[in-house]
Design a protein around this motif. Structure first.
Motif, PDB file in Angstrom:
ATOM      1  N   ASP A 345       0.821  -1.215   0.000  1.00 12.77           N
ATOM      2  CA  ASP A 345       0.000   0.000   0.000  1.00 12.77           C
ATOM      3  C   ASP A 345       0.856   1.266   0.000  1.00 12.77           C
ATOM      4  OD1 ASP A 345      -2.517   1.255  -0.099  1.00 12.77           O
ATOM      5  OD2 ASP A 345      -2.436   1.699   2.037  1.00 12.77           O
ATOM      6  N   TYR A 347       3.814   2.032   1.488  1.00 12.38           N
ATOM      7  CA  TYR A 347       4.773   2.310   2.553  1.00 12.38           C
ATOM      8  C   TYR A 347       6.118   1.662   2.218  1.00 12.38           C
ATOM      9  CZ  TYR A 347       0.782   3.758   5.423  1.00 12.38           C
ATOM     10  OH  TYR A 347      -0.325   4.392   5.906  1.00 12.38           O
ATOM     11  N   ASP A 373      -8.051   5.431   8.238  1.00 10.80           N
ATOM     12  CA  ASP A 373      -8.075   6.118   6.958  1.00 10.80           C
ATOM     13  C   ASP A 373      -9.020   5.390   6.020  1.00 10.80           C
ATOM     14  OD1 ASP A 373      -6.811   8.308   5.361  1.00 10.80           O
ATOM     15  OD2 ASP A 373      -6.332   6.629   4.067  1.00 10.80           O
ATOM     16  N   ASP A 378      -5.511   2.019   7.995  1.00 14.41           N
ATOM     17  CA  ASP A 378      -4.164   2.435   8.375  1.00 14.41           C
ATOM     18  C   ASP A 378      -4.182   3.837   8.960  1.00 14.41           C
ATOM     19  OD1 ASP A 378      -4.891   3.265   5.775  1.00 14.41           O
ATOM     20  OD2 ASP A 378      -2.811   3.681   5.249  1.00 14.41           O
ATOM     21  N   ARG A 380      -2.025   7.121   8.657  1.00 15.45           N
ATOM     22  CA  ARG A 380      -0.979   7.854   7.943  1.00 15.45           C
ATOM     23  C   ARG A 380      -0.697   9.150   8.693  1.00 15.45           C
ATOM     24  NH1 ARG A 380      -0.115   6.327   2.500  1.00 15.45           N
ATOM     25  NH2 ARG A 380      -1.446   4.579   1.879  1.00 15.45           N
ATOM     26  N   GLU A 382       0.313  12.037   7.722  1.00 18.20           N
ATOM     27  CA  GLU A 382      -0.166  13.278   7.121  1.00 18.20           C
ATOM     28  C   GLU A 382      -1.664  13.461   7.320  1.00 18.20           C
ATOM     29  OE1 GLU A 382       0.279  10.445   3.515  1.00 18.20           O
ATOM     30  OE2 GLU A 382       0.940  10.620   5.584  1.00 18.20           O
ATOM     31  N   SER A 383      -2.441  12.379   7.286  1.00 17.31           N
ATOM     32  CA  SER A 383      -3.879  12.510   7.501  1.00 17.31           C
ATOM     33  C   SER A 383      -4.195  12.757   8.971  1.00 17.31           C
ATOM     34  CB  SER A 383      -4.624  11.276   6.988  1.00 17.31           C
ATOM     35  OG  SER A 383      -4.199  10.111   7.639  1.00 17.31           O
ATOM     36  N   GLN A 384      -3.418  12.147   9.858  1.00 21.62           N
ATOM     37  CA  GLN A 384      -3.606  12.393  11.290  1.00 21.62           C
ATOM     38  C   GLN A 384      -3.313  13.860  11.629  1.00 21.62           C
ATOM     39  OE1 GLN A 384      -4.782   9.637  13.135  1.00 21.62           O
ATOM     40  NE2 GLN A 384      -4.753   8.738  11.091  1.00 21.62           N
ATOM     41  N   ARG A 448       5.742   7.015   9.919  1.00 25.92           N
ATOM     42  CA  ARG A 448       5.211   7.245   8.576  1.00 25.92           C
ATOM     43  C   ARG A 448       3.783   6.754   8.522  1.00 25.92           C
ATOM     44  NH1 ARG A 448       2.609   8.346   5.217  1.00 25.92           N
ATOM     45  NH2 ARG A 448       2.706   8.049   2.974  1.00 25.92           N
ATOM     46  N   GLY A 449       3.567   5.597   9.116  1.00 22.18           N
ATOM     47  CA  GLY A 449       2.226   5.049   9.148  1.00 22.18           C
ATOM     48  C   GLY A 449       2.197   3.748   9.913  1.00 22.18           C
ATOM     49  N   ILE A 451       0.126   0.091   9.694  1.00 23.41           N
ATOM     50  CA  ILE A 451      -0.726  -0.623   8.744  1.00 23.41           C
ATOM     51  C   ILE A 451      -0.545  -2.130   8.912  1.00 23.41           C
ATOM     52  CG2 ILE A 451       1.019  -0.606   6.898  1.00 23.41           C
ATOM     53  CD1 ILE A 451      -1.359  -0.106   4.933  1.00 23.41           C
ATOM     54  N   HIS A 487       6.280  15.948   5.780  1.00 25.72           N
ATOM     55  CA  HIS A 487       5.428  15.344   6.799  1.00 25.72           C
ATOM     56  C   HIS A 487       5.817  15.811   8.197  1.00 25.72           C
ATOM     57  CE1 HIS A 487       4.345  11.721   3.987  1.00 25.72           C
ATOM     58  NE2 HIS A 487       3.707  12.825   3.672  1.00 25.72           N
TER      59      HIS A 487
END
Length: 738
Positions: A345, A347, A373, A378, A380, A382-384, A448-449, A451, A487
């Motif tokens: 995905d 990463y 997300d 997951d 991420r 940037e979305s958090q 970074r994430g 997942i 980020h």
């Protein structure tokens, strides 16, 4: 290479499309493998050991009544692949449910739910030489194979998001004519029933009396709008004609349509309205819409805070009365990802974990906070961080009061519809911070994430509590790290802003936010970037530290020259730098406004619309939020009309015959079949925002009712969610002079 390929199945690389007008041929060359995707890149795909090159060609036959499709192979298939490779044509299932077909004259029906015909998932439902879709209707299409049989498969047997598939096996003995199909659609130019009908576009929610209001009518390119348009007011027992014999102005051509517009800004009385277009003997109505002073105050952004954000919360059990949206999930988070690993995905873990934790070791502090997300589950960074940041700005600017949910971080339980005496937006900000801060304190850096580790987990539909067993072990999710200044500074910017709204709500967490933000800022070595200046602005607003002010002042030319990249901060710092800087910024804002108005006049909707893969809704929201901030701080230089167009677009005023609001549950018609974690139920999450109408090249806007088209109806975190909240709150403030 498969009868029913899935998302990670090998796909060909497509070369240049060649159009030969003289011979009326269209051809394209394709080949396997695609070297850019073969075990590398974003979403890597594992290709088999096979090199294959071929061409697909179409040409008109039967005096233009049919299309001949030919697959030409460069060379015969290797013997071990003979009978295993076919030419597939996929049919959108949502259109064919319950409709009939003929297979060599024998009737059959497309099932709504997939049914396994026998013990083999690779067995076709039917085989035939000629397949006829929707016989006896104006939509009839006949497909005849001049080579091997046509086979019908139901791709949903192996993939929930599969389509119906017509497939013919490659005839390897004749590479020049490996597949030959004749496709004959039913064409009747006199059949008015199947001509594109005019579509009346107004907001699915409605309008504030004071805002600019415009109805848009979309017609086929060869359809002149010569009927009668009425504006009606809906009363208790009658319909009152407010405007009759309206003559909309021709706007022009956009995409494959003609557009007409009519301004009804002068209609200010509160009430229910609709437009009706009388086209020959048929009436075409818009949705009923409301004109009301509280249109952007009540039940507009609230469901996003009351439902969507709580339901997306990770590491929580989420209850709504008798319903459990999902269980207390991912309590076994997380294990450090393998080094030199390219995840399916997108990463990528480098040759180092960048922390004191080795691959495979448990990283503490990650089993709290954060939002899933969309349907992928997951987290991420940037979305958090963007969710935290824009929720913080929304609270700081507008102070929305909402307490309809209990969020208990000790028991990690959410109760929807049960107030707990705390502001829900502040609690959501806190929840996002628990994930970001917890990871930083544990690893000394951002993740970074986080997942899942394998595809079987990733494609999970339903309750995310079933992804892992909540006990540390072999099924635990992986945490990835990275060096990414965008980020890191984006998160630092969010943490600095969150400090200001958290300091009275959770002062201990607020102090941690400010400390981490300052550390990330000082650690950055990328130079004076856009992200650096935006972060310096938020840190200055939170600390009044002269060092941050000095950085901003010394780089004021960069701020002014690239002002659109700094719209969320420029207004809040301008008045702290003296009159000269204020004049420079205001002049830049005026210039930007002229450019923005030119851009938005390119479409009848008053917004830029150029989607690439996803629908354009999220980008249009972000564009509107940038304008909102410029209008709030420079109202004389930047008007509000165009930012309100962004909100109208999200709420139903967009291209195509489907006028649904992109916000699930908001408006007369909205996305109630959407790409959330409950998509297999053909359901939705209230307040979730999809990206909306996609553009099928070159000019077909499409918004299908189908839960698996992530390109159109996927929910996301970050700006895709919170920009809508900001736009709604901003519209309410501007129009009601709050």
């Amino acid at each position: 290479m498969e009868p029913t390929p899935g998302q990670w199945s090998p796909v060909p690389k497509m070369g240049e499309k060649i159009v030969d007008n003289e011979k009326q041929l269209i051809s394209v060359e394709l080949w396997f493998p695609d070297s850019s995707k073969n075990c590398k890149g974003f979403n890597p795909i594992v290709y088999p050991d096979l090199k294959l090159k071929y061409k697909i060609q179409t040409e008109p036959i039967n005096e233009g009544a049919s299309i001949l499709v030919t697959v030409k192979m460069d060379e015969p298939l290797p013997s071990q692949w003979d009978g295993k490779i076919g030419f597939n044509l996929e049919l959108f299932p949502g259109y064919f449910f319950g409709k009939y077909y003929l297979a060599d004259g024998k009737p059959g029906a497309f099932p709504r739910d997939p049914i396994l015909k026998d013990s083999s998932v690779d067995s076709p439902l039917v085989k035939c030489t000629e397949f006829v879709l929707e016989p006896g209707t104006a939509n009839r299409i006949a497909i005849k194979s001049l080579t091997k049989d046509i086979e019908l498969y139901d791709g949903r047997i192996t993939h929930n998001n599969g389509w119906f598939i017509l497939r013919t096996i490659i005839d390897s003995s004749n590479p020049e004519e490996a597949v030959k199909w004749v496709i004959t659609p039913h064409i009747d130019p006199s059949d008015s029933e199947n001509m594109y009908k005019p579509v009346i576009k107004v907001s699915q929610v409605g309008y504030h009396p004071a805002q600019k209001k415009q109805v848009i009518i979309e017609t086929a390119k060869d359809h002149e709008l010569n009927g009668k348009l009425q504006l009606q007011r809906i009363e208790k027992e009658s319909v009152i004609i407010i405007e009759d014999n309206i003559n909309p102005e021709y706007w022009g051509r956009f995409l494959r349509y003609n557009y007409y517009t009519w301004d009804f800004t002068n209609i200010r009385n509160e009430g229910l309205y609709r437009f009706v277009y009388f086209d020959k003997d048929k009436n075409i109505s818009s949705n009923i819409f409301l004109i009301d002073n509280e249109i952007f105050s009540e039940y507009i952004w609230q469901p996003t805070v009351e439902y969507f954000l709580p339901i997306q919360m990770c590491h929580m059990r989420v209850n709504e009365n008798y319903r459990v949206w999902h269980g207390r999930c991912h309590m076994d988070d997380a294990v450090m990802a393998p080094v030199n690993h390219n995840h399916f995905d997108g990463y990528v873990q480098s040759e180092s974990t960048l922390t004191r934790f080795e691959s495979g070791s448990r990283v503490p502090g990650l089993n709290k906070g954060g939002w899933h997300d969309a349907g992928d589950f997951d987290l991420r960074i940037e979305s958090q961080s963007e969710t935290v940041y824009k929720l913080s700005l929304a609270y700081e600017l507008f102070r929305p009061q909402i307490d309809v949910t209990t969020i208990d971080q000790k028991s990690q339980t959410v109760e929807i519809h049960i107030p707990d005496g705390k502001n829900d937006i502040l609690q959501q900000i806190e929840h996002g911070l628990l994930s970001i801060v917890g990871a930083y304190e544990s690893m000394g850096r951002l993740y970074r994430g986080i997942i899942c580790r394998d595809l079987r987990q990733y494609v999970l539909l339903g309750d995310p509590v079933n992804m892992t067993d909540n006990i540390p072990g072999e099924d635990d999710r992986w945490v990835f790290t990275e060096n990414n200044y965008r980020h890191e500074l984006g998160t630092a910017q969010a943490l600095a802003a969150a400090y200001r709204v958290m300091k009275n709500f959770n002062p201990v967490l607020a102090d941690k936010c400010l400390k981490i933000s300052a550390e990330l800022f000082e650690r950055d070595t990328s130079g004076i970037t856009t992200e650096k200046l935006n972060t310096a602005a938020e840190l200055y607003l939170s600390t009044q530290n002269e060092n941050y002010k000095k950085i901003l002042f010394e780089n004021r030319e960069k701020l002014v020259e690239n002002i659109f990249a700094h719209t969320l901060v420029i207004g809040r710092i301008t008045y702290k730098f003296g009159d000269d800087f204020k004049i420079e910024v205001e002049n830049a804002v005026k210039k930007l406004y002229n450019n923005v108005t030119k851009l938005q006049r390119e479409t009848p909707f008053g917004v830029p619309y150029k989607p690439y893969i996803w629908g354009a809704g999220w980008g249009i929201q972000a564009f509107g939020v940038s304008q909102l901030f410029l209008h709030l701080y420079f109202p004389d230089a930047f008007e509000s009309d165009y930012l309100l167009n962004s909100l109208n677009f999200i709420l139903g005023v967009h291209p195509g015959k489907n006028n649904a609001s992109f916000v699930s549950g908001i408006g007369v018609n909205s996305l109630t079949t959407a790409y959330g974690f409950n998509r297999a139920d053909w359901s939705y999450i209230p307040g979730g925002i999809g990206s909306g109408t996609a553009l099928i090249r070159p000019d077909l806007p499409e918004l299908k009712i189908w839960p698996y088209l992530w390109q159109q109806t996927e929910y996301v975190l970050g700006g895709g969610t919170v920009d809508y909240i900001l736009l709604s709150l901003g519209a309410d403030k501007i129009l009601n002079n709050k």
